[in-house]
Design a protein around this motif. Structure first.
Motif, mmCIF file in Angstrom:
data_model
loop_
_atom_site.group_PDB
_atom_site.id
_atom_site.type_symbol
_atom_site.label_atom_id
_atom_site.label_comp_id
_atom_site.label_asym_id
_atom_site.label_seq_id
_atom_site.Cartn_x
_atom_site.Cartn_y
_atom_site.Cartn_z
ATOM 1 N N TYR A 4 0.842 -1.182 0.000
ATOM 2 C CA TYR A 4 0.000 0.000 0.000
ATOM 3 C C TYR A 4 0.883 1.239 0.000
ATOM 4 O O TYR A 4 1.887 1.295 0.713
ATOM 5 C CB TYR A 4 -0.888 0.010 1.250
ATOM 6 C CG TYR A 4 -1.759 -1.228 1.338
ATOM 7 C CD1 TYR A 4 -3.030 -1.236 0.787
ATOM 8 C CD2 TYR A 4 -1.280 -2.383 1.946
ATOM 9 C CE1 TYR A 4 -3.825 -2.375 0.848
ATOM 10 C CE2 TYR A 4 -2.067 -3.530 2.015
ATOM 11 C CZ TYR A 4 -3.327 -3.513 1.459
ATOM 12 O OH TYR A 4 -4.103 -4.644 1.516
ATOM 13 N N SER A 5 0.513 2.233 -0.783
ATOM 14 C CA SER A 5 1.259 3.491 -0.825
ATOM 15 C C SER A 5 0.983 4.295 0.436
ATOM 16 O O SER A 5 -0.111 4.231 0.998
ATOM 17 C CB SER A 5 0.862 4.306 -2.055
ATOM 18 O OG SER A 5 1.235 3.626 -3.230
ATOM 19 N N LYS A 12 7.842 4.672 1.417
ATOM 20 C CA LYS A 12 6.975 4.939 0.262
ATOM 21 C C LYS A 12 5.842 3.939 0.139
ATOM 22 O O LYS A 12 4.788 4.242 -0.415
ATOM 23 C CB LYS A 12 7.791 4.945 -1.032
ATOM 24 C CG LYS A 12 8.858 6.020 -1.034
ATOM 25 C CD LYS A 12 8.242 7.382 -0.815
ATOM 26 C CE LYS A 12 9.296 8.460 -0.669
ATOM 27 N NZ LYS A 12 8.815 9.622 0.040
ATOM 28 N N GLN A 13 6.062 2.720 0.645
ATOM 29 C CA GLN A 13 5.035 1.689 0.638
ATOM 30 C C GLN A 13 5.186 0.834 1.888
ATOM 31 O O GLN A 13 6.276 0.728 2.444
ATOM 32 C CB GLN A 13 5.155 0.771 -0.576
ATOM 33 C CG GLN A 13 4.817 1.412 -1.892
ATOM 34 C CD GLN A 13 4.879 0.388 -3.011
ATOM 35 O OE1 GLN A 13 5.791 -0.433 -3.056
ATOM 36 N NE2 GLN A 13 3.910 0.425 -3.906
ATOM 37 N N VAL A 30 8.960 -0.298 2.521
ATOM 38 C CA VAL A 30 9.794 0.072 1.379
ATOM 39 C C VAL A 30 10.235 1.505 1.634
ATOM 40 O O VAL A 30 9.452 2.440 1.525
ATOM 41 C CB VAL A 30 9.019 -0.044 0.048
ATOM 42 C CG1 VAL A 30 9.896 0.392 -1.114
ATOM 43 C CG2 VAL A 30 8.498 -1.458 -0.144
ATOM 44 N N GLY A 31 11.494 1.655 2.045
ATOM 45 C CA GLY A 31 12.016 2.954 2.445
ATOM 46 C C GLY A 31 11.822 3.150 3.933
ATOM 47 O O GLY A 31 11.441 2.239 4.664
ATOM 48 N N GLY A 32 12.116 4.335 4.394
ATOM 49 C CA GLY A 32 11.981 4.638 5.816
ATOM 50 C C GLY A 32 13.270 4.364 6.577
ATOM 51 O O GLY A 32 14.269 3.921 6.010
ATOM 52 N N CYS A 33 13.248 4.619 7.850
ATOM 53 C CA CYS A 33 14.414 4.418 8.723
ATOM 54 C C CYS A 33 14.555 2.935 9.013
ATOM 55 O O CYS A 33 13.695 2.351 9.672
ATOM 56 C CB CYS A 33 14.250 5.199 10.024
ATOM 57 S SG CYS A 33 13.998 6.955 9.769
#
Length: 79
Positions: A4-5, A12-13, A30-33
């Motif tokens: 989910y976006s 980002k997801q 997907v992404g983040g710390c």
């Protein structure tokens, strides 16, 4: 797992799977710390989605009005 976006956060997801009994069985950001997202994954796997929502909903990150945990709570509410 369905992805989910997200909005207004570094991840980002978010991918998440909830079984038929309402337990979280998979989470992937997907992404983040990296450390924070892995921490969330480890803490939430096996938890009832309602319990996770209660703990995560409304958490704010740097005045954005949301956060990665809050975005995950919003996703879980839709499942």
């Amino acid at each position: 797992m369905h992805y989910y976006s997200t909005e207004k956060v570094c991840a980002k997801q978010i991918g998440v799977t909830v079984d038929y009994d309402g337990y979280i069985t998979e989470i992937e950001f997907v992404g983040g710390c990296d450390g924070n997202t892995h921490g969330l994954q480890n803490l939430l796997l096996g938890m009832k989605k309602e319990d996770a929502i209660a703990k995560l909903e409304g958490i704010d990150c740097r005045g954005r009005g949301t956060s990665c945990p809050d975005q995950l709570a919003k996703i879980l509410k839709r499942l």
